[in-house]
Write an enzyme that holds these catalytic residues in place. Sequence first.
Site, mmCIF file in Angstrom:
data_model
loop_
_atom_site.group_PDB
_atom_site.id
_atom_site.type_symbol
_atom_site.label_atom_id
_atom_site.label_comp_id
_atom_site.label_asym_id
_atom_site.label_seq_id
_atom_site.Cartn_x
_atom_site.Cartn_y
_atom_site.Cartn_z
ATOM 1 N N ALA A 200 0.797 -1.233 0.000
ATOM 2 C CA ALA A 200 0.000 0.000 0.000
ATOM 3 C C ALA A 200 0.828 1.280 0.000
ATOM 4 C CB ALA A 200 -0.937 -0.001 1.212
ATOM 5 N N CYS A 324 16.002 0.324 0.149
ATOM 6 C CA CYS A 324 16.459 -0.692 1.096
ATOM 7 C C CYS A 324 17.964 -0.854 1.016
ATOM 8 C CB CYS A 324 15.806 -2.028 0.772
ATOM 9 S SG CYS A 324 14.071 -1.890 0.458
HETATM 10 N N1 PLP Z 1 9.271 -5.424 -3.981
HETATM 11 C C1 PLP Z 1 9.617 -4.297 -4.620
HETATM 12 C C2 PLP Z 1 9.763 -4.312 -6.119
HETATM 13 C C3 PLP Z 1 9.834 -3.116 -3.903
HETATM 14 O O1 PLP Z 1 10.172 -2.001 -4.551
HETATM 15 C C4 PLP Z 1 9.679 -3.139 -2.494
HETATM 16 C C5 PLP Z 1 9.959 -1.934 -1.685
HETATM 17 O O2 PLP Z 1 10.814 -1.133 -1.996
HETATM 18 C C6 PLP Z 1 9.288 -4.350 -1.880
HETATM 19 C C7 PLP Z 1 9.098 -5.479 -2.657
HETATM 20 C C8 PLP Z 1 9.063 -4.439 -0.398
HETATM 21 O O3 PLP Z 1 7.810 -3.900 -0.082
HETATM 22 P P1 PLP Z 1 7.442 -3.489 1.438
HETATM 23 O O4 PLP Z 1 8.170 -2.227 1.714
HETATM 24 O O5 PLP Z 1 5.966 -3.296 1.424
HETATM 25 O O6 PLP Z 1 7.836 -4.617 2.302
#
Ligand code: PLP
Length: 374
Positions: A200, A324
Site C-alpha cells: 500500500a 532498502c
Molecule cells: N518489492 C519491490 C519491487 C519493492 O520495490 C519493495 C519496496 O521497496 C518491496 C518489494 C518491499 O515492499 P514493502 O516495503 O511493502 O515490504
Amino acid sequence: MKQHIYADNAATTQLDKTAFEAMTPWLIEEYGNASQPYAFARKPKKALAEARCTIAECIGALPEEIFFTSGGTESDNWVIKSSAFSDSEKRGMITSTFEHYAVLRSCAAIEHLGYPVAYMCPTKEGYITSEILWKYITDKTRLVSVMYANNEIGSIQPICELCEIAHTHGALFHTDAVQAVGHIKINVHELGVDFLSASAHKFNGPKGIGFLYIRNGVELLPYEDGGAQESAHRAGTENVAAIVGMATALKTNCDLLEQNQQHILNLERHLVTQLNEAGVVYKRNGGDSKLPGLLSLSFPGKDGETILHRMDLMGISISTGSACDSVNTEISHVLRAIRLDEDYAKGTIRISLGKNSTEADAEKIGCALIRIVS
Ligand code: PLP
C-alpha cells in the site's frame, strides 16, 4: 524556509488524505476485533469485506483471491517459501538477478534448504524476455517469479508472455508488482498470473500493509500460523484501519490512473528536456517500456552518493540505488545485472516523480542537477 521537494516515490509515497480520513474511525471508535462473533465486530468485519472487494475490482480479481499481508516483503516471502515447501515432484524455482531483495533473499533461504533456484540475467535494457525464460525453464520448474516493474530502473517486464511459458511447463507464476499496482493498469486475469504481490505505501496508502493475490484453485500453504484469519491462510488480527486505507488509496489511484500517468509523464519530459538543452552528459537506464516518472540516470565520472547529498542540501530527496539499499555505497545488484559500465554505475541516481509532484518541482530538480553535474 526552504521548501522540501520529494522525488523518491519509488521508495514510498505520501499517504492520501482521503485514505487517512477513511482510516481514523477504525482506530478510535470502531476498534473491535473483526473476527469476533458479537455485534461490535460487525462494522469492522463489513469494512474488511468491502475493502477486499474494492481491491479485487481494481486488479480484476475476485474478493476471495485477495489476502491481506504486512506488505510486499511478506507477500514475496510467502509465495516463494510456501511454494517451495509444498509437497511436489517439481522443486525448481526460477527468478531473475535484478529482483527486489524480498525475492532474492527468500530464494537464498530456500536454496540453503536444498531447493534449486536458477537466476536469469536480464538484457542490458533491463528485460527478462521470453527467449531468456525458455533457456531456463524445465518440466521440474515449480515456480517462476519475475517482478512486474523494476524498482531501480523502472523497466516493465513482459509478464503475460512469461506467464504463458511457465504454464506450458506446468509451473506456477508469481510477479512482484509492488512498483506497478496503482500506477499502471493491472488485470490479473488478462495477465494470467497465479500470484501477485502489492504494497500500500507505494500507491499512497499506509505503510505496513499489502496484499497477495492468489488465483482461485491454486494451493498455497499458510505462511504465518496461528488464528484462522484470511480463510486460515494468514494468521493475525486484521489491521482494519490500514486495510481500509489501502483500499481507499488504491481506488483513488485507479480511478485517476490515466490522468496521473499523463501528469507524471509531462513532468518527466520537462526534466529530461532541461538536461538535454543544458548539454548534460548522461545515460537513462531501462528500455522503452518503463514506469512513468521513474528516471534512473547515470552521469559518467560522477558519484551518485555525492549527487544525492548535494541534492539533499538543496532540499530535494532522491535516491541512488533502491531505498532498502541506501546505506550500501556499492554498485547495486540491479545495475550489475544490466551490466552498466562501472564509470556510469557509480554516477547513478534514481528520481521518482509521483502524482503529487509539480511542474515547479521538476524544474527545480532539473536546475539543481545541472548545477551539480556541470
Ligand atoms: N518489492 C519491490 C519491487 C519493492 O520495490 C519493495 C519496496 O521497496 C518491496 C518489494 C518491499 O515492499 P514493502 O516495503 O511493502 O515490504
